[in-house]
Design a protein around this motif. Sequence first.
Motif, PDB file in Angstrom:
ATOM      1  N   ASP A 101     -17.426  34.767  -9.544  1.00  0.00           N
ATOM      2  CA  ASP A 101     -18.680  35.046  -8.841  1.00  0.00           C
ATOM      3  C   ASP A 101     -19.815  34.189  -9.391  1.00  0.00           C
ATOM      4  OD1 ASP A 101     -17.438  36.914  -7.224  1.00  0.00           O
ATOM      5  OD2 ASP A 101     -18.101  38.648  -8.419  1.00  0.00           O
ATOM      6  N   ARG A 102     -19.877  34.063 -10.711  1.00  0.00           N
ATOM      7  CA  ARG A 102     -20.931  33.245 -11.316  1.00  0.00           C
ATOM      8  C   ARG A 102     -20.768  31.769 -10.965  1.00  0.00           C
ATOM      9  NH1 ARG A 102     -20.979  33.787 -17.077  1.00  0.00           N
ATOM     10  NH2 ARG A 102     -18.970  34.804 -17.017  1.00  0.00           N
ATOM     11  N   LEU A 103     -19.532  31.287 -10.904  1.00  0.00           N
ATOM     12  CA  LEU A 103     -19.298  29.903 -10.494  1.00  0.00           C
ATOM     13  C   LEU A 103     -19.755  29.673  -9.055  1.00  0.00           C
ATOM     14  CD1 LEU A 103     -15.780  29.106 -11.985  1.00  0.00           C
ATOM     15  CD2 LEU A 103     -17.948  28.039 -12.619  1.00  0.00           C
ATOM     16  N   LEU A 104     -19.459  30.643  -8.177  1.00  0.00           N
ATOM     17  CA  LEU A 104     -19.875  30.512  -6.786  1.00  0.00           C
ATOM     18  C   LEU A 104     -21.389  30.497  -6.675  1.00  0.00           C
ATOM     19  CD1 LEU A 104     -19.234  30.400  -3.775  1.00  0.00           C
ATOM     20  CD2 LEU A 104     -19.146  32.913  -3.800  1.00  0.00           C
ATOM     21  N   ILE A 105     -22.060  31.374  -7.378  1.00  0.00           N
ATOM     22  CA  ILE A 105     -23.533  31.413  -7.354  1.00  0.00           C
ATOM     23  C   ILE A 105     -24.097  30.077  -7.831  1.00  0.00           C
ATOM     24  CG2 ILE A 105     -25.553  32.453  -8.455  1.00  0.00           C
ATOM     25  CD1 ILE A 105     -23.917  35.125  -8.390  1.00  0.00           C
ATOM     26  N   ALA A 106     -23.535  29.550  -8.915  1.00  0.00           N
ATOM     27  CA  ALA A 106     -24.009  28.261  -9.442  1.00  0.00           C
ATOM     28  C   ALA A 106     -23.756  27.137  -8.435  1.00  0.00           C
ATOM     29  CB  ALA A 106     -23.324  27.958 -10.764  1.00  0.00           C
ATOM     30  N   ALA A 107     -22.617  27.173  -7.758  1.00  0.00           N
ATOM     31  CA  ALA A 107     -22.289  26.116  -6.799  1.00  0.00           C
ATOM     32  C   ALA A 107     -23.212  26.156  -5.586  1.00  0.00           C
ATOM     33  CB  ALA A 107     -20.829  26.249  -6.356  1.00  0.00           C
ATOM     34  N   LEU A 108     -23.652  27.350  -5.207  1.00  0.00           N
ATOM     35  CA  LEU A 108     -24.500  27.504  -4.027  1.00  0.00           C
ATOM     36  C   LEU A 108     -26.000  27.378  -4.325  1.00  0.00           C
ATOM     37  CD1 LEU A 108     -22.646  30.464  -2.270  1.00  0.00           C
ATOM     38  CD2 LEU A 108     -22.506  28.019  -1.742  1.00  0.00           C
ATOM     39  N   ALA A 109     -26.331  27.327  -5.609  1.00  0.00           N
ATOM     40  CA  ALA A 109     -27.738  27.244  -6.006  1.00  0.00           C
ATOM     41  C   ALA A 109     -28.332  25.890  -5.593  1.00  0.00           C
ATOM     42  CB  ALA A 109     -27.876  27.423  -7.518  1.00  0.00           C
ATOM     43  N   PRO A 110     -29.600  25.893  -5.166  1.00  0.00           N
ATOM     44  CA  PRO A 110     -30.248  24.615  -4.807  1.00  0.00           C
ATOM     45  C   PRO A 110     -30.290  23.677  -6.010  1.00  0.00           C
ATOM     46  CG  PRO A 110     -31.711  26.496  -4.403  1.00  0.00           C
ATOM     47  CD  PRO A 110     -30.476  27.024  -5.037  1.00  0.00           C
ATOM     48  N   ARG A 111     -30.156  22.429  -5.725  1.00  0.00           N
ATOM     49  CA  ARG A 111     -30.213  21.396  -6.801  1.00  0.00           C
ATOM     50  C   ARG A 111     -31.490  20.599  -6.636  1.00  0.00           C
ATOM     51  NH1 ARG A 111     -25.597  22.518  -8.897  1.00  0.00           N
ATOM     52  NH2 ARG A 111     -23.606  22.380  -7.859  1.00  0.00           N
ATOM     53  N   ASP A 112     -32.013  20.167  -7.762  1.00  0.00           N
ATOM     54  CA  ASP A 112     -33.244  19.335  -7.745  1.00  0.00           C
ATOM     55  C   ASP A 112     -32.920  17.906  -7.450  1.00  0.00           C
ATOM     56  OD1 ASP A 112     -34.808  21.516  -8.309  1.00  0.00           O
ATOM     57  OD2 ASP A 112     -34.612  21.222 -10.476  1.00  0.00           O
TER      58      ASP A 112
END
Length: 112
Positions: A101-112
């Motif tokens: 779940d944490r990996l998915l959240i990180a993958a979907l997080a906006p990137r700068d």
Amino acid sequence: AAPAGIFDVAVGAAPTPRPALDHADPAVTDPFAVLGLVVGAVTASAGFREGLLGLVNRGGDADLHGALFGQLAGALYGVEAIPAAWRAGLLRRPLLQDFADRLLIAALAPRD
């Protein structure tokens, strides 16, 4: 990073002419052939259990092939496609689910 064109191979088209590879041979080590072997097993299988067992029982690098099959088939069919007994027997399942779940959240997080 994946070798150039490996995603083309995954959908059935080689980007450039390559030497003939026997995708049915479980002993292959060429990344294109391994991916072709696993994608072929996923697309030809009647289900998660049958496809995975059929692939790993062929021999070769069965743990790698099984891991790749599980990732692709799991993404395609979802966790419910995995036999309930296999899911129930998974050690440290809550920890693994939390990590996924944490990996998915990180993958979907906006990137700068």
